[in-house]
Scaffold this motif. Structure first.
Motif, PDB file in Angstrom:
ATOM      1  N   GLU A 170       0.323  -0.925  -0.244  1.00 55.77           N
ATOM      2  CA  GLU A 170      -0.090  -0.210   0.124  1.00 55.77           C
ATOM      3  C   GLU A 170       0.933   1.447   0.007  1.00 55.77           C
ATOM      4  O   GLU A 170       2.367   1.527   0.713  1.00 55.77           O
ATOM      5  N   SER A 171       0.217   1.912  -0.311  1.00 56.09           N
ATOM      6  CA  SER A 171       0.811   3.444  -0.215  1.00 56.09           C
ATOM      7  C   SER A 171      -0.137   4.912  -0.760  1.00 56.09           C
ATOM      8  O   SER A 171      -1.482   4.517  -0.929  1.00 56.09           O
ATOM      9  N   LEU A 212      -5.823   6.367  -1.856  1.00 47.45           N
ATOM     10  CA  LEU A 212      -4.649   5.150  -1.388  1.00 47.45           C
ATOM     11  C   LEU A 212      -4.440   4.520  -2.649  1.00 47.45           C
ATOM     12  O   LEU A 212      -5.094   4.178  -4.004  1.00 47.45           O
ATOM     13  N   SER A 213      -3.311   3.759  -2.826  1.00 42.72           N
ATOM     14  CA  SER A 213      -2.705   2.609  -4.046  1.00 42.72           C
ATOM     15  C   SER A 213      -2.537   1.196  -3.391  1.00 42.72           C
ATOM     16  O   SER A 213      -2.011   1.071  -2.219  1.00 42.72           O
ATOM     17  N   CYS A 214      -2.153   0.059  -4.152  1.00 39.34           N
ATOM     18  CA  CYS A 214      -2.896  -1.140  -3.262  1.00 39.34           C
ATOM     19  C   CYS A 214      -1.480  -1.749  -4.573  1.00 39.34           C
ATOM     20  O   CYS A 214      -2.416  -2.133  -5.501  1.00 39.34           O
ATOM     21  N   TRP A 260      -9.988  -3.168   1.040  1.00 39.72           N
ATOM     22  CA  TRP A 260      -9.715  -2.131   1.644  1.00 39.72           C
ATOM     23  C   TRP A 260     -10.135  -2.329   2.800  1.00 39.72           C
ATOM     24  O   TRP A 260     -12.069  -2.608   3.361  1.00 39.72           O
ATOM     25  N   THR A 307      -2.922  -3.336  -9.834  1.00 35.44           N
ATOM     26  CA  THR A 307      -3.140  -1.841  -8.474  1.00 35.44           C
ATOM     27  C   THR A 307      -4.371  -1.423  -8.339  1.00 35.44           C
ATOM     28  O   THR A 307      -5.142  -1.661  -9.565  1.00 35.44           O
ATOM     29  N   TYR A 332      -6.883   1.189  -6.216  1.00 35.54           N
ATOM     30  CA  TYR A 332      -6.854   2.728  -5.576  1.00 35.54           C
ATOM     31  C   TYR A 332      -8.616   2.608  -4.801  1.00 35.54           C
ATOM     32  O   TYR A 332      -9.483   2.177  -4.893  1.00 35.54           O
ATOM     33  N   TYR A 367      -5.097   1.746   6.747  1.00 39.75           N
ATOM     34  CA  TYR A 367      -5.362   1.271   5.937  1.00 39.75           C
ATOM     35  C   TYR A 367      -4.841   0.178   5.225  1.00 39.75           C
ATOM     36  O   TYR A 367      -3.894   0.082   4.886  1.00 39.75           O
ATOM     37  N   TYR A 368      -5.927  -0.970   4.740  1.00 40.67           N
ATOM     38  CA  TYR A 368      -5.100  -2.436   4.908  1.00 40.67           C
ATOM     39  C   TYR A 368      -5.979  -2.787   3.670  1.00 40.67           C
ATOM     40  O   TYR A 368      -6.811  -2.575   3.292  1.00 40.67           O
ATOM     41  N   CYS A 369      -4.540  -2.860   3.088  1.00 43.16           N
ATOM     42  CA  CYS A 369      -5.472  -4.048   1.423  1.00 43.16           C
ATOM     43  C   CYS A 369      -4.945  -4.994   1.376  1.00 43.16           C
ATOM     44  O   CYS A 369      -4.298  -5.818   1.499  1.00 43.16           O
ATOM     45  N   THR A 398      -1.260   1.039   5.706  1.00 44.81           N
ATOM     46  CA  THR A 398      -0.882   2.527   5.128  1.00 44.81           C
ATOM     47  C   THR A 398      -1.464   3.863   6.099  1.00 44.81           C
ATOM     48  O   THR A 398      -2.661   3.717   5.758  1.00 44.81           O
TER      49      THR A 398
END
Length: 129
Positions: free
Chosen positions: A6-7, A20-22, A36, A78, A80, A94-96, A123
């Motif tokens: 994640e970012s 957020l991105s995963c 998410w 990816t 989002y 926050y978790y993916c 993240t």
């Protein structure tokens, strides 16, 4: 095995937005759906959003519906999470997550952390009033 990273987390004032991105790597062809989740201190892990990789079917938790949007770029593996109108109560890690179980399933199941077998490290999102 699938690895998730994640970012995009950070600190924002109430009413602001974050994306957020995963990014998934490894045996991504086995993934059927992604989600998410978030966890605030002292609370359980809460389902935020779900997306089915095969057809952009989505589910949202009631507390974020209308404010958050999940999307995906399958070519980039990816997912989002666009978060708008953020509130202090959105503050959490926050978790993916990814799952390889076939089928779509209902919202209650797909927003349950028990349904997922791959997780990212998380993240942090902090919303100040």
């Amino acid at each position: 095995q699938v690895q998730l990273a994640e970012s995009g987390g950070g600190s924002v004032q109430a009413g602001g937005s974050l994306r957020l991105s995963c990014a998934a790597s490894g045996y991504t062809n086995t993934m059927n759906s992604m989600g998410w989740f978030r966890q605030a201190p002292g609370k359980g892990r809460e389902g935020v959003a779900f997306i089915y990789r095969g057809g952009d079917i989505t589910y949202y938790g009631s507390s974020v519906k209308g404010r958050f949007t999940i999307s995906q770029d399958t070519a980039k593996n990816t997912v989002y999470l666009q978060m708008n109108d953020l509130k202090p109560e959105d503050t959490a890690m926050y978790y993916c997550a990814a799952d390889d179980t076939p089928g779509i399933g209902g919202a209650a199941a797909r927003l349950s952390p028990d349904e997922y077998n791959y997780w990212g490290q998380g993240t942090q999102v902090t919303v100040s009033s």
